[in-house]
Scaffold this active site. Sequence first.
Site, PDB file in Angstrom:
ATOM      1  N   GLU A   1      -6.777   4.594   7.913  1.00 23.09           N
ATOM      2  CA  GLU A   1      -6.554   6.019   7.627  1.00 23.09           C
ATOM      3  C   GLU A   1      -7.794   6.639   6.994  1.00 23.09           C
ATOM      4  O   GLU A   1      -8.092   7.812   7.189  1.00 23.09           O
ATOM      5  CB  GLU A   1      -5.312   6.180   6.730  1.00 23.09           C
TER       6      GLU A   1
ATOM      7  N   GLY B   1       2.402   2.306  10.621  1.00 21.75           N
ATOM      8  CA  GLY B   1       3.300   3.448  10.425  1.00 21.75           C
ATOM      9  C   GLY B   1       4.020   3.885  11.688  1.00 21.75           C
ATOM     10  O   GLY B   1       4.604   4.966  11.727  1.00 21.75           O
TER      11      GLY B   1
ATOM     12  N   ASN C   1       0.867  -1.182   0.000  1.00 20.41           N
ATOM     13  CA  ASN C   1       0.000   0.000   0.000  1.00 20.41           C
ATOM     14  C   ASN C   1       0.902   1.229   0.000  1.00 20.41           C
ATOM     15  O   ASN C   1       1.494   1.563   1.019  1.00 20.41           O
ATOM     16  CB  ASN C   1      -0.881  -0.024   1.261  1.00 20.41           C
TER      17      ASN C   1
ATOM     18  N   SER D   1       3.556  -2.050  10.307  1.00 24.17           N
ATOM     19  CA  SER D   1       5.007  -1.986  10.490  1.00 24.17           C
ATOM     20  C   SER D   1       5.734  -3.281  10.127  1.00 24.17           C
ATOM     21  O   SER D   1       6.710  -3.657  10.782  1.00 24.17           O
ATOM     22  CB  SER D   1       5.348  -1.555  11.923  1.00 24.17           C
TER      23      SER D   1
ATOM     24  N   LYS E   1       0.084   4.246  -0.317  1.00 21.39           N
ATOM     25  CA  LYS E   1      -0.594   5.424   0.251  1.00 21.39           C
ATOM     26  C   LYS E   1      -0.408   6.624  -0.693  1.00 21.39           C
ATOM     27  O   LYS E   1      -0.319   6.432  -1.897  1.00 21.39           O
ATOM     28  CB  LYS E   1      -0.073   5.715   1.660  1.00 21.39           C
TER      29      LYS E   1
ATOM     30  N   GLY F   1       4.810   1.470   4.616  1.00 22.42           N
ATOM     31  CA  GLY F   1       6.111   2.135   4.457  1.00 22.42           C
ATOM     32  C   GLY F   1       7.163   1.294   3.752  1.00 22.42           C
ATOM     33  O   GLY F   1       7.840   1.777   2.839  1.00 22.42           O
TER      34      GLY F   1
ATOM     35  N   HIS G   1      -9.472   1.016   4.963  1.00 18.63           N
ATOM     36  CA  HIS G   1      -8.191   1.234   5.653  1.00 18.63           C
ATOM     37  C   HIS G   1      -8.412   2.188   6.831  1.00 18.63           C
ATOM     38  O   HIS G   1      -9.202   3.119   6.741  1.00 18.63           O
ATOM     39  CB  HIS G   1      -7.174   1.820   4.668  1.00 18.63           C
TER      40      HIS G   1
ATOM     41  N   GLU H   1      -5.244  -5.117  10.733  1.00 23.52           N
ATOM     42  CA  GLU H   1      -4.248  -4.067  10.915  1.00 23.52           C
ATOM     43  C   GLU H   1      -4.541  -3.304  12.197  1.00 23.52           C
ATOM     44  O   GLU H   1      -5.357  -2.364  12.194  1.00 23.52           O
ATOM     45  CB  GLU H   1      -4.296  -3.089   9.737  1.00 23.52           C
TER      46      GLU H   1
HETATM   47  C1  PEP Z   1      -0.750   0.094   5.927  1.00 26.88           C
HETATM   48  O1  PEP Z   1      -0.760   1.228   5.492  1.00 26.88           O
HETATM   49  O2  PEP Z   1      -1.663  -0.683   5.651  1.00 26.88           O
HETATM   50  C2  PEP Z   1       0.376  -0.321   6.757  1.00 26.88           C
HETATM   51  C3  PEP Z   1       0.349  -1.498   7.306  1.00 26.88           C
HETATM   52  O3  PEP Z   1       1.392   0.589   6.919  1.00 26.88           O
HETATM   53  P1  PEP Z   1       2.838   0.315   7.592  1.00 26.88           P
HETATM   54  O4  PEP Z   1       3.362  -0.972   7.011  1.00 26.88           O
HETATM   55  O5  PEP Z   1       3.655   1.504   7.203  1.00 26.88           O
HETATM   56  O6  PEP Z   1       2.627   0.203   9.056  1.00 26.88           O
END
Ligand code: PEP
Length: 252
Positions: free
Chosen positions: A96, A170, A9, A210, A11, A232, A94, A164
């Site tokens: 976010e 993040g 992803n 993460s 983003k 990320g 998601h 998640e």
């Molecule tokens: C995500 O955006 O779904 C995600 C898991 O981000 P990160 O890996 O940066 O924590």
Amino acid sequence: MRVPMIAGNWKMNTTVGEAIELVKAIRAELDRIDNVDMVLCPPFISLSAIGELIKGSSIKLGAQNLYFEEKGAYTGEVSSLMLAGLCEFVIVGHSERRQYFNETGEIVNNKVRAALKVGLTPILCIGERLEENEAGRTKEVVTEQLESSLAGIDCLGGLLIAYEPVWAIGTGRAASGEQASDTIGLIRRNVADLYSEKIGGEIRILYGGSVTAENAAEFMSQPEIDGALVGGASLKADQFLGIVKQTSEIKP
Ligand code: PEP
């Protein structure tokens, strides 16, 4: 047999030019892997260019969002019909989007329906916030999110779930493999109760939060975890490749 998936992803990152460079770096290495589904979810504006670049490779394409109406006066939105020819997958719900764009369970439900109607495969994200986790409410929260997202939907197609935990996204503070596996087991049980034992056993459930090349093995060695949704680390070719390669080696 649940084929593992690693989905990136991106983003709101990468211009079209940067997206193309990133895909070129990833593609050169990933062509040899055939036991992991690899999905890239760039910004909408890069879907078309990346679709051309990955033709003939085993890499698949996903969008990060969609709007639930098919067309009309919804300035700035992108519909399922527009995505259907461009990609196979779409991330829905998601955290976010729930947090910054006020997506409710009802909106997420409408988006899952819109995606399924045109044959897009949703990657449905659910997960608890830090305060919910600390209050011991993880089970209750993910169950409620799952039920509201799927309410009234009889056929899931190939829908995937990404567990998640919001506190892990993040932040560099990933869940432990065991924590993630326990909650994913619970989600799988819920799916079996809502649908059938067969569907519960077949549905692919990813962990997200993460994940990096350094900790991927911890998650992939858990039989309940069918892969990862990576934020990320998916923006760095070597990290994404490392996660995919470890998944390929660890998962049968
Ligand atoms: C995500 O955006 O779904 C995600 C898991 O981000 P990160 O890996 O940066 O924590």
